[in-house]
Design a protein around this motif. Structure first.
Motif, PDB file in Angstrom:
ATOM      1  N   ARG A  88       0.831  -1.202   0.000  1.00 52.23           N
ATOM      2  CA  ARG A  88       0.000   0.000   0.000  1.00 52.23           C
ATOM      3  C   ARG A  88       0.871   1.260   0.000  1.00 52.23           C
ATOM      4  N   ALA A  89       1.923   1.275   0.827  1.00 53.20           N
ATOM      5  CA  ALA A  89       2.789   2.453   0.928  1.00 53.20           C
ATOM      6  C   ALA A  89       3.558   2.712  -0.363  1.00 53.20           C
ATOM      7  N   SER A  90       3.831   1.651  -1.130  1.00 51.66           N
ATOM      8  CA  SER A  90       4.578   1.807  -2.386  1.00 51.66           C
ATOM      9  C   SER A  90       3.659   1.941  -3.584  1.00 51.66           C
ATOM     10  N   ASP A  91       2.352   2.076  -3.330  1.00 53.57           N
ATOM     11  CA  ASP A  91       1.354   2.207  -4.399  1.00 53.57           C
ATOM     12  C   ASP A  91       1.412   1.013  -5.344  1.00 53.57           C
ATOM     13  N   GLY A  92       1.630  -0.172  -4.779  1.00 54.89           N
ATOM     14  CA  GLY A  92       1.591  -1.392  -5.571  1.00 54.89           C
ATOM     15  C   GLY A  92       2.893  -1.805  -6.207  1.00 54.89           C
ATOM     16  N   ASP A  95       4.267  -6.022  -4.583  1.00 59.50           N
ATOM     17  CA  ASP A  95       3.000  -6.751  -4.637  1.00 59.50           C
ATOM     18  C   ASP A  95       3.264  -8.248  -4.545  1.00 59.50           C
ATOM     19  N   ILE A  96       2.815  -8.866  -3.464  1.00 58.22           N
ATOM     20  CA  ILE A  96       3.020 -10.297  -3.281  1.00 58.22           C
ATOM     21  C   ILE A  96       2.002 -11.121  -4.067  1.00 58.22           C
ATOM     22  N   GLY A  97       1.127 -10.461  -4.797  1.00 59.45           N
ATOM     23  CA  GLY A  97       0.091 -11.162  -5.559  1.00 59.45           C
ATOM     24  C   GLY A  97       0.491 -11.499  -6.980  1.00 59.45           C
ATOM     25  N   THR A  98       1.783 -11.640  -7.249  1.00 53.42           N
ATOM     26  CA  THR A  98       2.258 -11.934  -8.606  1.00 53.42           C
ATOM     27  C   THR A  98       2.839 -13.345  -8.705  1.00 53.42           C
ATOM     28  N   ASP A 243       7.411  -6.908 -12.437  1.00 50.83           N
ATOM     29  CA  ASP A 243       6.713  -5.622 -12.499  1.00 50.83           C
ATOM     30  C   ASP A 243       5.214  -5.905 -12.390  1.00 50.83           C
ATOM     31  N   PRO A 244       4.594  -5.607 -11.266  1.00 54.38           N
ATOM     32  CA  PRO A 244       3.168  -5.925 -11.107  1.00 54.38           C
ATOM     33  C   PRO A 244       2.293  -5.232 -12.137  1.00 54.38           C
ATOM     34  N   ALA A 245       2.697  -4.068 -12.601  1.00 55.84           N
ATOM     35  CA  ALA A 245       1.869  -3.300 -13.529  1.00 55.84           C
ATOM     36  C   ALA A 245       1.733  -3.982 -14.881  1.00 55.84           C
ATOM     37  N   THR A 272      13.069  -4.450  -3.174  1.00 57.51           N
ATOM     38  CA  THR A 272      12.282  -4.871  -4.334  1.00 57.51           C
ATOM     39  C   THR A 272      11.372  -3.758  -4.813  1.00 57.51           C
ATOM     40  N   ALA A 273      10.688  -3.089  -3.888  1.00 54.60           N
ATOM     41  CA  ALA A 273       9.781  -2.002  -4.271  1.00 54.60           C
ATOM     42  C   ALA A 273      10.515  -0.898  -5.022  1.00 54.60           C
ATOM     43  N   LEU A 274      11.696  -0.513  -4.536  1.00 56.08           N
ATOM     44  CA  LEU A 274      12.453   0.557  -5.180  1.00 56.08           C
ATOM     45  C   LEU A 274      13.016   0.104  -6.522  1.00 56.08           C
ATOM     46  N   MET A 275      13.364  -1.168  -6.641  1.00 55.11           N
ATOM     47  CA  MET A 275      13.814  -1.729  -7.915  1.00 55.11           C
ATOM     48  C   MET A 275      12.704  -1.599  -8.955  1.00 55.11           C
ATOM     49  N   VAL A 276      11.480  -1.929  -8.564  1.00 57.03           N
ATOM     50  CA  VAL A 276      10.334  -1.835  -9.466  1.00 57.03           C
ATOM     51  C   VAL A 276      10.075  -0.385  -9.860  1.00 57.03           C
ATOM     52  N   CYS A 277      10.199   0.525  -8.918  1.00 57.10           N
ATOM     53  CA  CYS A 277       9.940   1.944  -9.189  1.00 57.10           C
ATOM     54  C   CYS A 277      10.964   2.555 -10.143  1.00 57.10           C
TER      55      CYS A 277
END
Length: 341
Positions: A88-92, A95-98, A243-245, A272-277
């Protein structure tokens, strides 16, 4: 007093890799007992959170129908709650749903499958922080939509924290533990010498240090594109980071992102979140969240690095060419403690 302590170096297999522990323990503690406790700590994480074991608690949740509550162990509830919070804090971005994407591209227990890759790329998806309910009172979770969870970007960090906690139960206050590159430290060596951790140069097929960090009472994790990847028919290599997007591996991502945090679970997930961003959005997110992060980017034959937070902003920026020696980055203890509050 260190004169009353004995140095130990232990390791063992877990989660398809190895855990390691270096520490000073009271002489009265049997190292075999410690080794068993450390193996048990990581074994519990594997039994609860692995996607490689069909009987894990996480896989029970994955197999459940949307709307059905599933009883889960406390540790798994805690990790899922933390993952949802960071999602939520990383705006997705985290995401563990991948899990379906991870599996389709061959980064899980099954070989890559082109048809499942296309399905994952085209599938509409609801992020886990919107599709997962957690009830800490009943120790249960339920999904609101079809969702395949994968905790590979947070469970190993949590595993390193569990190693740390297992040692603490035996009165160990000076240690460095790790699990597949996720490292947590406590205390120091005799005489005050800190534990040192190398940040790897992001080069495929060989290991070489880029920078050396002096850590005390802190954790570090690195997410990168140079250890696990998939190679396409045209020769292009894609990172194992999802990349969840787009429902597929990252494209045009940093070479690596390292995060220093109070816990390894935090460091692992945020790396991981920052890598995706990516560098620009990741830098902004890291500043907003008060993180200490180091971004490494390939620029021709050079490695460009940029730091965020008090641990990396001074002395960490600039380009390093492959022929250069590792550049030490000293972490001042007072800055580290200030950042952890």
């Amino acid at each position: 007093m260190f004169t009353d302590l004995v140095f130990h170096r232990l390791s063992g297999p877990t989660m398809g890799t190895r855990w390691t522990a270096q520490f000073y323990a009271p002489a009265t503690v049997n190292p075999k007992t410690l080794e068993a406790a450390l193996a048990n700590a990581t074994g519990e994480v594997d039994a609860q959170m692995s996607t490689w074991r069909t009987d894990s608690d996480l896989m029970r949740l994955n197999a459940a129908k949307p709307g059905d509550w599933v009883k889960l162990p406390l540790a798994l509830i805690e990790v899922l709650a933390h993952a949802v919070m960071i999602g939520r804090a990383s705006d997705g971005a985290f995401d563990i749903g991948t899990g379906d994407v991870v599996d389709a591209w061959g980064f899980g227990p099954n070989p890559a499958d082109t048809d499942r890759m296309r399905t994952a790329l085209d599938a509409p998806r609801t992020p886990a922080h919107e599709a997962l309910d957690l009830d800490s009172q009943s120790m249960s979770a339920r999904k609101h939509a079809p969702l395949t969870l994968d905790l590979s970007a947070i469970a190993k960090g949590y595993g390193a924290d569990k190693l740390h906690m297992a040692l603490a139960d035996f009165g160990v206050t000076h240690a460095m533990v790790g699990l597949d590159g996720e490292v947590r430290t406590q205390g120091h060596h005799p005489g005050g010498r800190p534990w040192t951790v190398a940040i790897e140069r992001p080069v495929r097929n060989r290991r070489a240090p880029l920078s050396v960090l002096a850590l005390e009472d802190a954790a570090i994790a690195t997410s990168g594109d140079y250890r696990h990847w998939v190679q396409l028919d045209d020769g292009q290599r894609l990172s194992h980071v999802i990349d969840p997007a787009r429902g597929g591996p990252l494209r045009d991502c940093p070479a690596s992102v390292s995060v220093v945090a109070p816990s390894c679970m935090d460091a692992d997930a945020w790396a991981t979140a920052l890598m995706v961003c990516g560098v620009d959005k990741g830098t902004a997110l890291a500043r907003r969240m008060g993180l200490n992060a180091l971004f490494l980017t390939r620029v021709g034959d050079a490695i460009e690095r940029s730091g965020v937070g008090p641990l990396f902003e001074t002395g960490a920026a600039g380009r390093i060419h492959p022929t250069c020696d590792p550049a030490p980055v000293a972490i001042n203890g007072s800055k580290r403690r200030k950042a952890a509050r």
